[in-house]
Design a protein around this motif. Structure first.
Motif, short mmCIF file in Angstrom:
data_model
loop_
_atom_site.label_atom_id
_atom_site.label_comp_id
_atom_site.label_asym_id
_atom_site.label_seq_id
_atom_site.Cartn_x
_atom_site.Cartn_y
_atom_site.Cartn_z
N THR A 274 0.83 -1.22 0.00
CA THR A 274 0.00 0.00 0.00
C THR A 274 0.86 1.26 0.00
O THR A 274 0.36 2.35 0.27
N GLY A 276 3.96 4.17 -1.31
CA GLY A 276 4.29 5.02 -2.45
C GLY A 276 3.14 5.91 -2.89
O GLY A 276 2.01 5.83 -2.38
N ALA A 277 3.44 6.76 -3.87
CA ALA A 277 2.44 7.71 -4.36
C ALA A 277 1.24 7.00 -4.99
O ALA A 277 0.12 7.51 -4.95
N ASN A 278 1.48 5.83 -5.58
CA ASN A 278 0.38 5.12 -6.23
C ASN A 278 -0.35 4.17 -5.28
O ASN A 278 -1.33 3.52 -5.68
N GLY A 279 0.15 4.03 -4.05
CA GLY A 279 -0.51 3.18 -3.08
C GLY A 279 -0.38 1.70 -3.37
O GLY A 279 -1.15 0.89 -2.82
N ARG A 280 0.61 1.32 -4.19
CA ARG A 280 0.74 -0.09 -4.57
C ARG A 280 2.16 -0.62 -4.37
O ARG A 280 2.44 -1.74 -4.76
N GLN A 281 3.05 0.17 -3.81
CA GLN A 281 4.41 -0.30 -3.61
C GLN A 281 4.47 -1.23 -2.39
O GLN A 281 3.71 -1.08 -1.44
N GLU A 300 9.80 -5.82 -4.50
CA GLU A 300 8.84 -5.98 -5.61
C GLU A 300 8.99 -7.36 -6.26
O GLU A 300 8.00 -8.00 -6.63
#
Length: 375
Positions: A274, A276-281, A300
């Protein structure tokens, strides 16, 4: 990324993966390029060799005929590691961690270097039906057991040092050590037509892994999660998920038990992605259920490996040269490659040049010493 393509059929990353695999082959077609040779460990070379073996087993795009083939590349790595150049009688045998005496760790014979060689031999035996590979794998397994790198409770330790006859065992446990041995044992089980010995070893290794490396069904790295994790350690979880997934294909009796672990662990891995800026890191500490703020390539890779491993139940098992494998091998690959870079012969001109340089340095030193004395 080869696994990713195999499981999903998505070819988006095939070109860059293919190019990377070919770029690294080196001048001797053995995954020991000169730009990396002097810092190369046996385990480093093996990871490239195992990737080539995977490419052969899933029929990844074959190179043109004038380029090194996947199976031949894996054989080149294995041949070099089986050669007398890499072997000595210290500790009763076994591979050293590092290839060159100048490298830190040359005096260490560890589980990952020998485990990779063991597993690669098991893969090659199954693919080619050449029993020489299997004999070496059995010999390597026996050596690991004799050195007590695996104890009676199936704890898998990291290694020992040559000056101590490898008896000063580093009892640190890393998940990928156990997983590479489990992978090789599964391939040996399949190659030996479901040998009871290998079945017992598989069950023992799974028992140990589940006890040491899984907390409530979630993969955990006890060697570092309570403190500092090196960049290498941050990638271990991905290898473990990937290798365990393939175990279920070549040793199907493990499927229910392993898939249960892979599903619960992958669910925990995804839950904390959740950041990072994209909410997926993704982070590394899967057992917390919370993103830890530590994003990187290893983290990752781990989650990609965890998710990809769940697709194994819908994929084909690794092929062999008698079940649809297309990669061309070379049993002698790598066997004539020099272990160390070879210097050109010294010529008369070289000697003259060396003499002139020596005279200049000596003269400068004498003049400097005289000047200092007069001062």
């Amino acid at each position: 990324m080869i696994d990713y393509w195999h499981y999903t059929g998505d070819e988006t990353y095939n070109d860059v993966t293919y190019d990377a695999m070919q770029f690294q082959v080196g001048e001797n077609r053995d995954y020991a390029p000169r730009n990396w040779t002097l810092s190369l460990g046996n385990d480093d070379q093996s990871f490239w060799g195992m990737s080539a073996m995977l490419a052969a087993e899933v029929n990844f795009r074959d190179p043109p005929e004038n380029q090194p083939q996947w199976l031949a590349l894996a054989q080149a790595v294995w041949n070099e590691q089986a050669s007398p150049d890499r072997r000595d009688d210290t500790c009763g045998g076994g591979l050293r961690w590092q290839i060159f005496p100048s490298n830190n760790g040359y005096d260490y014979k560890n589980t990952i270097a020998n485990g990779c060689f063991f597993s690669m031999g098991a893969h090659l035996a199954r693919y080619t039906k050449n029993d020489t590979y299997a004999q070496w794998s059995t010999k390597t397994w026996d050596w690991i057991m004799e050195k007590n790198y695996i104890d009676k409770d199936w704890n898998v330790f990291d290694g020992g040092h040559v000056p101590y006859n490898c008896t000063d065992i580093n009892r640190q446990q890393y998940s990928y050590n156990a997983a590479i041995l489990l992978s090789g044992a599964a391939y040996m089980y399949d190659y030996t037509n479901k040998s009871k010995d290998w079945e017992d070893r598989i069950n023992g290794l799974i028992d140990g892994m589940e006890r040491v490396f899984f907390i409530n069904g979630t993969l955990y790295e006890p060697s570092c999660e309570g403190g500092f994790c090196s960049s290498d350690m941050l990638s271990y979880k991905g290898y473990v998920h990937r290798w365990l997934a393939v175990v279920t294909q070549v040793a199907p009796f493990t499927k229910d038990r392993i898939m249960k672990l892979l599903r619960s662990s992958a669910a925990a891995a995804v839950k904390q992605c959740t950041g990072g800026a994209n909410g997926r890191q993704c982070g590394f500490h899967w057992t917390t259920g919370v993103y830890d703020g530590q994003t990187g390539a290893g983290q990752e890779m781990d989650v990609l490996g965890a998710l990809s491993s769940l697709l194994v139940t819908d994929s084909n098992a690794p092929v062999t040269n008698s079940t649809g494998g297309t990669s061309i091998g070379d049993p002698n690959a790598g066997s004539t490659s020099p272990t160390l870079p070879q210097a050109a012969p010294i010529t008369t001109g070289d000697r003259a040049g060396a003499g002139i340089v020596t005279a200049i340095i000596l003269g400068t030193t004498i003049i400097g010493a005289v000047w200092m004395a007069l001062d």
